[in-house]
Motif scaffolding. Structure first.
Motif, PDB file in Angstrom:
ATOM      1  N   GLY A 178     -20.147  -1.365   6.019  1.00 51.56           N
ATOM      2  CA  GLY A 178     -19.095  -1.785   6.930  1.00 51.56           C
ATOM      3  C   GLY A 178     -18.667  -0.693   7.878  1.00 51.56           C
ATOM      4  N   THR A 179     -18.603   0.530   7.368  1.00 51.09           N
ATOM      5  CA  THR A 179     -18.200   1.665   8.195  1.00 51.09           C
ATOM      6  C   THR A 179     -19.205   1.905   9.318  1.00 51.09           C
ATOM      7  OG1 THR A 179     -17.015   2.697   6.356  1.00 51.09           O
ATOM      8  CG2 THR A 179     -17.662   4.132   8.173  1.00 51.09           C
ATOM      9  N   GLU A 180     -20.479   1.775   9.024  1.00 51.43           N
ATOM     10  CA  GLU A 180     -21.502   1.987  10.053  1.00 51.43           C
ATOM     11  C   GLU A 180     -21.434   0.903  11.136  1.00 51.43           C
ATOM     12  OE1 GLU A 180     -23.429   4.654  10.592  1.00 51.43           O
ATOM     13  OE2 GLU A 180     -22.142   5.433   8.999  1.00 51.43           O
ATOM     14  N   ARG A 181     -21.185  -0.334  10.724  1.00 50.67           N
ATOM     15  CA  ARG A 181     -21.067  -1.400  11.725  1.00 50.67           C
ATOM     16  C   ARG A 181     -19.825  -1.179  12.583  1.00 50.67           C
ATOM     17  NH1 ARG A 181     -18.862  -6.790  12.537  1.00 50.67           N
ATOM     18  NH2 ARG A 181     -20.234  -7.801  14.039  1.00 50.67           N
ATOM     19  N   ALA A 182     -18.715  -0.808  11.940  1.00 54.28           N
ATOM     20  CA  ALA A 182     -17.481  -0.552  12.684  1.00 54.28           C
ATOM     21  C   ALA A 182     -17.679   0.607  13.661  1.00 54.28           C
ATOM     22  CB  ALA A 182     -16.338  -0.249  11.717  1.00 54.28           C
ATOM     23  N   ARG A 183     -18.403   1.633  13.237  1.00 58.39           N
ATOM     24  CA  ARG A 183     -18.610   2.806  14.086  1.00 58.39           C
ATOM     25  C   ARG A 183     -19.380   2.434  15.358  1.00 58.39           C
ATOM     26  NH1 ARG A 183     -19.906   6.308  10.458  1.00 58.39           N
ATOM     27  NH2 ARG A 183     -17.866   7.301  10.543  1.00 58.39           N
ATOM     28  N   ALA A 184     -20.353   1.553  15.235  1.00 62.07           N
ATOM     29  CA  ALA A 184     -21.128   1.147  16.415  1.00 62.07           C
ATOM     30  C   ALA A 184     -20.224   0.485  17.447  1.00 62.07           C
ATOM     31  CB  ALA A 184     -22.249   0.201  15.995  1.00 62.07           C
ATOM     32  N   VAL A 185     -19.302  -0.353  16.992  1.00 63.40           N
ATOM     33  CA  VAL A 185     -18.376  -1.025  17.899  1.00 63.40           C
ATOM     34  C   VAL A 185     -17.386  -0.029  18.485  1.00 63.40           C
ATOM     35  CG1 VAL A 185     -16.600  -2.821  18.076  1.00 63.40           C
ATOM     36  CG2 VAL A 185     -18.619  -3.198  16.635  1.00 63.40           C
ATOM     37  N   ALA A 186     -16.836   0.837  17.628  1.00 61.26           N
ATOM     38  CA  ALA A 186     -15.828   1.805  18.072  1.00 61.26           C
ATOM     39  C   ALA A 186     -16.392   2.772  19.108  1.00 61.26           C
ATOM     40  CB  ALA A 186     -15.288   2.567  16.867  1.00 61.26           C
ATOM     41  N   ARG A 187     -17.601   3.232  18.900  1.00 63.47           N
ATOM     42  CA  ARG A 187     -18.195   4.190  19.839  1.00 63.47           C
ATOM     43  C   ARG A 187     -18.418   3.569  21.209  1.00 63.47           C
ATOM     44  NH1 ARG A 187     -22.619   7.366  15.945  1.00 63.47           N
ATOM     45  NH2 ARG A 187     -21.119   8.885  15.103  1.00 63.47           N
ATOM     46  N   LYS A 188     -18.769   2.291  21.229  1.00 59.87           N
ATOM     47  CA  LYS A 188     -18.973   1.612  22.517  1.00 59.87           C
ATOM     48  C   LYS A 188     -17.660   1.565  23.305  1.00 59.87           C
ATOM     49  CE  LYS A 188     -20.896  -2.671  24.445  1.00 59.87           C
ATOM     50  NZ  LYS A 188     -19.766  -3.012  25.323  1.00 59.87           N
ATOM     51  N   THR A 189     -16.569   1.202  22.642  1.00 57.91           N
ATOM     52  CA  THR A 189     -15.267   1.175  23.309  1.00 57.91           C
ATOM     53  C   THR A 189     -14.862   2.561  23.767  1.00 57.91           C
ATOM     54  OG1 THR A 189     -14.574  -0.711  21.955  1.00 57.91           O
ATOM     55  CG2 THR A 189     -12.828   0.545  23.046  1.00 57.91           C
ATOM     56  N   LEU A 190     -15.094   3.552  22.917  1.00 63.42           N
ATOM     57  CA  LEU A 190     -14.701   4.915  23.248  1.00 63.42           C
ATOM     58  C   LEU A 190     -15.458   5.433  24.466  1.00 63.42           C
ATOM     59  CD1 LEU A 190     -12.626   6.851  22.134  1.00 63.42           C
ATOM     60  CD2 LEU A 190     -14.362   7.781  20.605  1.00 63.42           C
ATOM     61  N   ARG A 191     -16.716   5.062  24.614  1.00 57.87           N
ATOM     62  CA  ARG A 191     -17.474   5.474  25.807  1.00 57.87           C
ATOM     63  C   ARG A 191     -16.837   4.886  27.064  1.00 57.87           C
ATOM     64  NH1 ARG A 191     -22.084   4.743  22.459  1.00 57.87           N
ATOM     65  NH2 ARG A 191     -22.406   2.620  23.256  1.00 57.87           N
ATOM     66  N   GLU A 192     -16.413   3.632  26.992  1.00 52.79           N
ATOM     67  CA  GLU A 192     -15.761   3.008  28.149  1.00 52.79           C
ATOM     68  C   GLU A 192     -14.441   3.696  28.480  1.00 52.79           C
ATOM     69  OE1 GLU A 192     -15.947  -1.457  28.383  1.00 52.79           O
ATOM     70  OE2 GLU A 192     -16.532  -1.210  26.299  1.00 52.79           O
ATOM     71  N   VAL A 193     -13.674   4.049  27.456  1.00 52.10           N
ATOM     72  CA  VAL A 193     -12.384   4.703  27.656  1.00 52.10           C
ATOM     73  C   VAL A 193     -12.583   6.082  28.258  1.00 52.10           C
ATOM     74  CG1 VAL A 193     -10.414   5.722  26.437  1.00 52.10           C
ATOM     75  CG2 VAL A 193     -11.174   3.398  25.887  1.00 52.10           C
ATOM     76  N   ARG A 194     -13.520   6.835  27.737  1.00 49.59           N
ATOM     77  CA  ARG A 194     -13.770   8.185  28.248  1.00 49.59           C
ATOM     78  C   ARG A 194     -14.236   8.150  29.710  1.00 49.59           C
ATOM     79  NH1 ARG A 194     -14.507  12.497  24.647  1.00 49.59           N
ATOM     80  NH2 ARG A 194     -16.051  13.357  26.075  1.00 49.59           N
ATOM     81  N   THR A 195     -15.076   7.165  30.019  1.00 45.87           N
ATOM     82  CA  THR A 195     -15.548   7.033  31.396  1.00 45.87           C
ATOM     83  C   THR A 195     -14.378   6.706  32.332  1.00 45.87           C
ATOM     84  OG1 THR A 195     -17.742   6.323  30.670  1.00 45.87           O
ATOM     85  CG2 THR A 195     -17.088   5.754  32.928  1.00 45.87           C
ATOM     86  N   ALA A 196     -13.537   5.779  31.913  1.00 46.15           N
ATOM     87  CA  ALA A 196     -12.394   5.393  32.752  1.00 46.15           C
ATOM     88  C   ALA A 196     -11.441   6.556  32.983  1.00 46.15           C
ATOM     89  CB  ALA A 196     -11.637   4.235  32.096  1.00 46.15           C
ATOM     90  N   MET A 197     -11.351   7.464  31.996  1.00 43.38           N
ATOM     91  CA  MET A 197     -10.434   8.598  32.099  1.00 43.38           C
ATOM     92  C   MET A 197     -11.081   9.821  32.770  1.00 43.38           C
ATOM     93  SD  MET A 197      -8.404   8.406  28.438  1.00 43.38           S
ATOM     94  CE  MET A 197      -7.218   9.677  28.926  1.00 43.38           C
ATOM     95  N   GLY A 198     -12.332   9.663  33.198  1.00 42.74           N
ATOM     96  CA  GLY A 198     -13.020  10.770  33.855  1.00 42.74           C
ATOM     97  C   GLY A 198     -13.547  11.804  32.902  1.00 42.74           C
ATOM     98  N   LEU A 199     -13.817  11.408  31.651  1.00 48.42           N
ATOM     99  CA  LEU A 199     -14.270  12.357  30.633  1.00 48.42           C
ATOM    100  C   LEU A 199     -15.731  12.140  30.245  1.00 48.42           C
ATOM    101  CD1 LEU A 199     -11.148  12.197  28.283  1.00 48.42           C
ATOM    102  CD2 LEU A 199     -11.736  14.027  29.890  1.00 48.42           C
ATOM    103  N   ALA A 200     -16.496  11.415  31.051  1.00 46.17           N
ATOM    104  CA  ALA A 200     -17.888  11.134  30.718  1.00 46.17           C
ATOM    105  C   ALA A 200     -18.792  12.249  31.216  1.00 46.17           C
ATOM    106  CB  ALA A 200     -18.298   9.795  31.297  1.00 46.17           C
ATOM    107  N   TYR A 201     -18.555  13.442  30.714  1.00 43.01           N
ATOM    108  CA  TYR A 201     -19.414  14.574  31.118  1.00 43.01           C
ATOM    109  C   TYR A 201     -19.820  15.367  29.905  1.00 43.01           C
ATOM    110  CZ  TYR A 201     -14.673  16.551  31.094  1.00 43.01           C
ATOM    111  OH  TYR A 201     -13.377  16.889  30.765  1.00 43.01           O
TER     112      TYR A 201
END
Length: 342
Positions: free
Chosen positions: A319-342
């Motif tokens: 369950g933790t591995e499945r949750a991590r896949a979803v969480a990381r996808k959202t976090l990439r979007e958040v970081r990009t929106a905040m200008g942290l995708a570097y």
């Protein structure tokens, strides 16, 4: 056992809910939350997590029992009928992504939003005499709760009426983030609450059922324990003698009858109480039997998991591995929106 719930779940509305690990669960937990979870897993993409970081916001010194409490609680979830083939079960502290989103959301969340939470003010007053005050972790827990929900883009959050304010804070946090960082396309959807059908289950003394209050019936209490607990429950204080007529609305046993007994049994109990044609032990007998019947499959399922603790750990690992896949996808979007995708 498959390595993850099937892909068809992703097309369903997503639900996110968690519980603080306080050890074995009681009937209040089941009827206030778990019963709803079991029903939701058939219709929603359910993410259920052990909120062990949240437990530390008020019990940060109680480290000796937390691991046992975590797995005791997961066993109770599985015993109640939570199916790891249909729902994703994981542990909050195994997900550093939650902490990162919490930190990023903190950058734009006004402190006043957290300071106005009633539970924070209560905790502040409670700890003022010893000079400590509320901790920063306790102040920030509604925001961490928001991160827990938003990182999975949950559409719904099952809560009791006393927790709707926390879902509203989550909506405000999402709204503010989207307005500042992603006005063209909302990255973080605003979740809605799903109110539970049984928001408050009375305990053995008529007050809210609570392990700390010593008035609880545990989900896995044995038949003899349930018998003893219910038999010794206080009843209508004005029914001193067997021959005295009573009033069910004054009796702590009556709300349990309303939950566990069918209409005919309730009618028999209420009429017998008011006419003094039955005694309090007579009234309690069908209630005891109903609780014991509900618990029987829970204990049987729990015994199988307790005999194979590695299976429980594997369920959480998957369950933790499945949750991590979803969480990381959202976090990439958040970081990009905040200008942290570097």
């Amino acid at each position: 056992m498959s390595e993850a719930p099937t892909d068809t779940l992703s097309s369903r509305p997503r639900v996110l809910s968690g519980m603080r690990p306080t050890g074995a669960l009681h009937l209040g937990h089941y009827h206030g939350a778990l019963k709803n979870w079991v029903n939701l897993q058939a219709t929603h993409d359910c993410f259920f997590f052990v909120a062990d970081w949240h437990a530390l916001t008020t019990h940060y010194q109680d480290r000796s029992t937390i691991e046992r409490n975590v797995y005791d609680m997961v066993v109770d979830w599985l015993a109640a009928g939570i199916d790891p083939e249909q729902a994703t079960l994981f542990i909050q502290s195994r997900m550093p992504e939650h902490a990162e989103l919490f930190t990023l959301l903190a950058m734009s969340t006004p402190a006043a939003w957290l300071e106005r939470i009633p539970s924070y003010k209560d905790q502040l007053e409670k700890n003022r005499p010893n000079g400590e005050g509320a901790t920063y972790g306790f102040l920030g827990y509604p925001l961490l709760q928001a991160a827990d929900i938003l990182i999975y883009k949950a559409a719904c959050v099952p809560v009791g009426e006393d927790q709707t304010a926390h879902v509203e804070v989550t909506r405000e946090v999402a709204r503010r983030f989207n307005r500042i960082y992603s006005p063209e396309r909302a990255i973080l959807p605003e979740p809605q609450e799903l109110l539970t059908a049984t928001p408050r289950l009375p305990g053995l003394d008529g007050q809210k059922m609570s392990k700390s209050a010593g008035n609880a019936i545990a989900m896995r209490d044995g038949p003899e324990v349930v018998d003893e607990k219910v038999r010794t429950m206080p009843t209508d204080p004005q029914r001193v003698r067997r021959s005295d007529p009573g009033e069910p609305s004054r009796c702590p046993v009556w709300p349990l009858h309303q939950l566990y007994s069918d209409a005919s049994t309730q009618a028999w109990a209420s009429e017998g109480c008011r006419k003094a044609s039955i005694g309090c032990l007579d009234c309690k007998k069908p209630l005891i039997e109903a609780i014991q019947a509900e618990q029987k499959p829970w204990r049987e399922r729990a015994e199988a998991f307790l005999a194979n603790p590695k299976q429980v750990q594997w369920i959480v690992e998957v369950g933790t591995e499945r949750a991590r896949a979803v969480a990381r996808k959202t976090l990439r979007e958040v970081r990009t929106a905040m200008g942290l995708a570097y």
